[in-house]
Scaffold this motif. Structure first.
Motif, short mmCIF file in Angstrom:
data_model
loop_
_atom_site.label_atom_id
_atom_site.label_comp_id
_atom_site.label_asym_id
_atom_site.label_seq_id
_atom_site.Cartn_x
_atom_site.Cartn_y
_atom_site.Cartn_z
N HIS A 145 4.96 -17.36 6.75
CA HIS A 145 5.28 -16.51 5.59
C HIS A 145 6.56 -16.95 4.87
O HIS A 145 6.74 -16.65 3.69
CB HIS A 145 5.38 -15.06 6.07
CG HIS A 145 5.50 -14.05 4.96
ND1 HIS A 145 4.59 -13.96 3.92
CD2 HIS A 145 6.43 -13.09 4.71
CE1 HIS A 145 4.96 -12.99 3.10
NE2 HIS A 145 6.07 -12.45 3.55
N GLY A 183 1.95 -12.82 6.27
CA GLY A 183 2.21 -11.85 5.22
C GLY A 183 1.13 -11.83 4.15
O GLY A 183 0.13 -12.55 4.24
N VAL A 184 1.39 -11.01 3.15
CA VAL A 184 0.44 -10.83 2.05
C VAL A 184 0.66 -11.87 0.95
O VAL A 184 -0.27 -12.51 0.49
CB VAL A 184 0.60 -9.40 1.48
CG1 VAL A 184 -0.25 -9.22 0.22
CG2 VAL A 184 0.24 -8.35 2.53
N LEU A 185 1.92 -12.03 0.53
CA LEU A 185 2.20 -12.86 -0.65
C LEU A 185 2.43 -14.32 -0.31
O LEU A 185 3.15 -15.02 -1.02
CB LEU A 185 3.44 -12.31 -1.37
CG LEU A 185 3.34 -10.86 -1.85
CD1 LEU A 185 4.64 -10.43 -2.50
CD2 LEU A 185 2.21 -10.70 -2.83
N HIS A 209 10.20 -9.20 9.53
CA HIS A 209 8.98 -8.93 8.75
C HIS A 209 7.82 -8.95 9.74
O HIS A 209 7.65 -9.94 10.46
CB HIS A 209 8.84 -10.02 7.68
CG HIS A 209 7.44 -10.23 7.18
ND1 HIS A 209 7.03 -9.89 5.92
CD2 HIS A 209 6.35 -10.77 7.79
CE1 HIS A 209 5.75 -10.20 5.76
NE2 HIS A 209 5.30 -10.73 6.88
N HIS A 262 3.64 -7.37 9.98
CA HIS A 262 2.52 -6.49 9.64
C HIS A 262 1.65 -6.22 10.87
O HIS A 262 1.18 -5.12 11.08
CB HIS A 262 1.61 -7.13 8.57
CG HIS A 262 2.22 -7.20 7.21
ND1 HIS A 262 2.38 -6.09 6.41
CD2 HIS A 262 2.67 -8.24 6.48
CE1 HIS A 262 2.93 -6.46 5.25
NE2 HIS A 262 3.11 -7.76 5.27
N HIS A 318 7.87 -3.51 7.02
CA HIS A 318 6.43 -3.34 6.73
C HIS A 318 5.75 -2.48 7.79
O HIS A 318 5.19 -1.45 7.48
CB HIS A 318 5.69 -4.67 6.52
CG HIS A 318 6.36 -5.58 5.54
ND1 HIS A 318 6.54 -5.22 4.23
CD2 HIS A 318 6.95 -6.80 5.69
CE1 HIS A 318 7.20 -6.19 3.60
NE2 HIS A 318 7.46 -7.15 4.47
N ASP A 344 7.08 -0.14 3.57
CA ASP A 344 7.17 -0.23 2.10
C ASP A 344 5.89 0.34 1.49
O ASP A 344 5.09 -0.40 0.92
CB ASP A 344 7.41 -1.67 1.66
CG ASP A 344 6.43 -2.65 2.25
OD1 ASP A 344 5.95 -2.42 3.38
OD2 ASP A 344 6.11 -3.66 1.58
N ASN A 385 4.25 -0.21 -2.38
CA ASN A 385 3.77 -1.53 -2.83
C ASN A 385 2.27 -1.64 -3.10
O ASN A 385 1.86 -2.28 -4.07
CB ASN A 385 4.11 -2.58 -1.77
CG ASN A 385 5.37 -3.32 -2.13
OD1 ASN A 385 5.70 -3.41 -3.30
ND2 ASN A 385 6.05 -3.84 -1.13
N ILE A 388 0.48 -3.60 -6.27
CA ILE A 388 -0.22 -4.90 -6.06
C ILE A 388 -1.68 -4.78 -6.47
O ILE A 388 -2.20 -5.63 -7.20
CB ILE A 388 -0.09 -5.35 -4.59
CG1 ILE A 388 1.37 -5.69 -4.26
CG2 ILE A 388 -0.99 -6.56 -4.30
CD1 ILE A 388 1.67 -6.01 -2.81
N GLU A 417 -3.95 -7.82 0.68
CA GLU A 417 -3.34 -6.51 0.49
C GLU A 417 -4.32 -5.41 0.89
O GLU A 417 -3.93 -4.40 1.49
CB GLU A 417 -2.88 -6.33 -0.97
CG GLU A 417 -2.25 -4.99 -1.28
CD GLU A 417 -1.05 -4.63 -0.39
OE1 GLU A 417 -0.28 -5.52 -0.02
OE2 GLU A 417 -0.93 -3.43 -0.05
N VAL A 424 -4.14 -4.38 4.52
CA VAL A 424 -3.00 -3.67 5.10
C VAL A 424 -2.61 -2.37 4.41
O VAL A 424 -2.05 -1.47 5.04
CB VAL A 424 -1.71 -4.55 5.19
CG1 VAL A 424 -1.87 -5.65 6.20
CG2 VAL A 424 -1.30 -5.08 3.83
N GLY A 425 -2.90 -2.26 3.11
CA GLY A 425 -2.34 -1.15 2.32
C GLY A 425 -2.61 0.23 2.89
O GLY A 425 -1.69 1.00 3.18
N GLN A 457 -1.31 0.83 6.48
CA GLN A 457 0.13 1.02 6.53
C GLN A 457 0.50 2.47 6.28
O GLN A 457 1.38 3.03 6.95
CB GLN A 457 0.80 0.11 5.49
CG GLN A 457 2.30 0.12 5.58
CD GLN A 457 2.97 -0.67 4.46
OE1 GLN A 457 2.51 -0.66 3.32
NE2 GLN A 457 4.04 -1.36 4.79
N ASP A 474 10.87 -3.19 -0.52
CA ASP A 474 10.46 -4.56 -0.88
C ASP A 474 10.42 -4.71 -2.41
O ASP A 474 9.65 -5.51 -2.94
CB ASP A 474 9.08 -4.88 -0.27
CG ASP A 474 8.88 -6.38 0.01
OD1 ASP A 474 9.79 -7.17 -0.28
OD2 ASP A 474 7.79 -6.73 0.50
N VAL A 508 8.72 -7.13 -5.19
CA VAL A 508 7.25 -7.22 -5.17
C VAL A 508 6.75 -6.30 -6.29
O VAL A 508 5.79 -6.60 -6.97
CB VAL A 508 6.71 -6.81 -3.79
CG1 VAL A 508 5.20 -6.64 -3.82
CG2 VAL A 508 7.13 -7.81 -2.73
#
Ligand code: ARG
Length: 438
Positions: free
Chosen positions: A175, A223-225, A258, A260, A278, A300, A303, A307, A324, A327-328, A331, A350, A353
Motif C-alpha cells: 500500500h 489498501g483501497v487506493l 494502516h 483493513h 481504518h 474513517d 470515506n 469514494i 471500496e 470494505v465500506g 467498516q 483520512d 481521500v
C-alpha cells in the motif's frame, strides 16, 4: 563592542527594574470568550454561561458565574455553543481528490511533491477554518508534511497544529509502494517509505525520525487506493511489524498502523501499535485484543460515501471503486460493534481521500452507526489528544490548555452535523475566524 562584566551586570539589573515597571504599567493582555454553552468533553456534560479567560496562547480560567474580571476584553458569542478545537487523527494535507479531474494518470504521473507543497497551505487553511485546530498527518512524500508543519509552527502561514509522519513505511508492492502497477521499466526516484525486512525497517524509522517525523505510520495491510490485488491482506510479517514498533517507541514516537484486514489488525495490535487506522474488518478477537492492549481504533467511516459517489467520475481506476465496495459497509458495521464493546476510539477521517474542510461530515456517520453526539465529540477531542500524547495541551477547555476553541450556533448535542458549520475558530488565543451571528 565588548561589554565589561561590570557594565553587563549593571545593564542586566537596570533591565530587570525596567521590566518590573513595564509589568506594573501593562499587565499581559487578557481576553475572554463568552458563549451560552460549553461542551465539557472531560465530564461529558454541557455547562451553561461559560467565560473562558485567556492570557497569550493559553487558557487561565473557565468560570460560570457571569463575572468578568476587570480589564478583560470579551469576545461575546451570544447564544453559541463552545467546544475545544477539534482534532483529526488521520489526514493527508498534501493532496486532495479535487486535483483529479477525470484523468487519474495525469495526477499520478505529471505532478511532484512540489505541486503538493504549493497546494498544501490551502488545504491546511481549509482544515483550520472547519474547526480542526490539531491534526495528525499520516503519510506524505518527500517530507512535505514536515515543511508544512514547520511553516505553521513558525507562524509563516495559518494552519492547524500538526503531528506528521513523513513517508509511511510499507512492503515492496504494498500500500505504500506508489510504483505498483506501472511497467517495471519505468524508474521512479526513491521517495517513499518502502522497506523490507527488519534491518531496512529500522533504518527507515530512523530516517523518518531524523528528518522530523513526530509519529511513525506503516502499512500493516493492503489498501483501497493502491494497485495491489487484495484490500486487507497483511503486508508485513509479525517480525517486521514488531520491528517498526520497537524502533519507533525507542525513539519516543508513537505508531499508527494502516490496517483493513482482520489478521493484519491483530498482528499490528500484538506488535504494540498505538492506533489502528481504518480498522475495517476487525473481528471479535481483534476487538478483545485492542481492549487488552489499550489500542486506539480509528474508523474513517465517511470515506465510503465520497469514494462511491465521486471516484469513478474522477477517473480513478475501476479496481479502486471495486475494492471500496468490499470494505465500506463492513467498516461501518464493525465501527458499531467497536462502540458497543466500549473500545478506545479516536476521530480520524483520512481527509485528502475526500476534500479537506469536510472533516466534520464524519460526525453524522458516527452517530448514525452507534455513537452519541457526546461520544463522537469526545473521539475528536479528549480521546484524540490522549492518542496524540497531547493531553494537557489540546482537546479540552481547561486552565493550562492552549486556547484552541470553536463555536457553533446550533446545538451539536442534538444534531452533531452542526459541527459542519463551525462559525468561530480560535487557535492559541488568536481568532482565525468569527462568523457567529449574534
Ligand atoms: N486510504 C485508505 C486506503 O486506501 C482509504 C480507505 C477508504 N475507505 C474506507 N471505507 N474507509 O485504503
Amino acid at each position: 563592542m565588548r561589554l565589561s562584566p561590570l557594565f553587563a551586570a549593571v545593564a542586566l539589573c537596570l533591565g530587570a527594574v525596567a521590566q518590573v515597571h513595564a509589568d506594573d504599567a501593562a499587565p499581559p493582555a487578557r481576553v475572554a470568550v463568552r458563549a451560552a454553552h460549553l461542551v465539557d468533553v472531560k465530564d461529558g456534560t454541557v455547562r451553561d454561561n461559560p467565560l473562558v479567560i485567556i492570557e497569550g496562547e493559553r487558557i487561565t480560567e473557565v468560570r460560570y458565574d457571569g463575572q468578568v474580571p476587570a480589564g478583560v476584553n470579551v469576545i461575546d458569542l451570544g447564544s453559541a455553543t463552545l467546544l475545544p478545537g477539534l482534532i483529526d487523527c488521520h489526514v493527508h494535507l498534501t493532496g486532495d481528490p479535487t486535483e483529479v479531474k477525470g484523468d487519474y494518470y495525469e495526477a499520478m504521473l505529471k505532478r511532484s511533491s512540489f505541486d503538493s507543497a504549493i497546494l498544501s497551505p490551502t488545504y491546511a487553511k481549509r482544515t483550520l477554518d472547519a474547526g480542526f485546530t490539531t491534526v495528525r498527518n499520516l503519510g506524505a512524500d518527500d517530507f512535505v508534511d514536515v515543511a508544512l508543519r514547520n511553516a505553521i509552527d513558525r507562524g509563516d502561514i495559518p494552519g492547524p497544529r500538526m503531528l506528521v509522519s513523513g513517508p509511511p513505511l510499507g512492503a515492496t508492492g504494498g500500500h505504500a509502494d506508489g510504483t505498483t502497477g506501472f511497467s517495471p521499466w519505468i524508474t521512479f526516484h526513491d521517495i517513499d517509505g518502502v522497506a523490507d525486512g527488519v534491518d531496512a525497517i529500522r533504518h527507515r524509522v530512523r530516517e523518518n525520525v531524523k528528518h522530523g517525523a513526530d509519529v511513525i505510520k506503516f502499512m500493516a495491510s493492503a489498501g483501497v487506493l493502491s494497485m495491489e490485488a487484495s484490500v486487507g491482506a497483511p503486508q508485513y510479517s509479525q517480525e517486521e511489524m514488531n520491528a517498526v514498533v520497537d524502533e519507533a517507541h525507542r525513539w519516543g514516537k508513537k505508531v499508527a498502523a494502516h490496517a483493513h484486514g482482520a489478521e493484519a489488525i491483530k498482528m499490528a495490535i500484538r506488535a504494540g501499535v498505538d492506533s489502528v487506522e481504518h480498522s475495517s474488518m476487525i473481528d471479535e478477537e481483534g476487538l478483545k485484543l485492542a481492549k487488552q492492549h489499550g489500542t486506539y481504533l480509528d474508523f474513517d467511516v465517511y470515506n465510503d460515501d465520497y469514494i462511491l459517489a465521486e471516484y469513478a467520475k474522477k477517473g480513478f481506476p475501476a479496481s479502486t471503486v471495486e475494492k471500496e465496495k468490499l470494505v465500506g459497509r463492513l467498516q461501518r458495521e464493525n465501527f458499531q460493534r467497536a462502540v458497543k464493546a466500549g473500545e478506545k476510539m479516536a476521530f480520524g477521517t483520512d481527509a485528502g481521500v475526500y476534500p479537506h474542510g469536510w472533516n466534520a461530515k464524519q460526525f453524522a456517520v458516527m452517530t448514525k452507526w452507534g455513537m452519541t453526539p457526546m461520544q463522537a465529540v469526545q473521539a475528536a477531542t479528549v480521546n484524540a489528544a490522549d492518542l496524540l500524547g497531547m493531553t494537557g495541551k489540546v482537546g479540552q477547555v481547561a486552565p493550562g490548555y492552549y486556547a484552541d476553541l470553536v463555536a457553533v450556533s446550533g446545538d451539536p448535542m442534538k444534531d452533531v452535523a452542526q459541527l459542519e458549520h463551525v462559525g468561530f475558530v480560535m487557535k492559541g488565543g488568536a481568532v482565525e475566524k468569527n462568523e457567529i451571528k449574534r
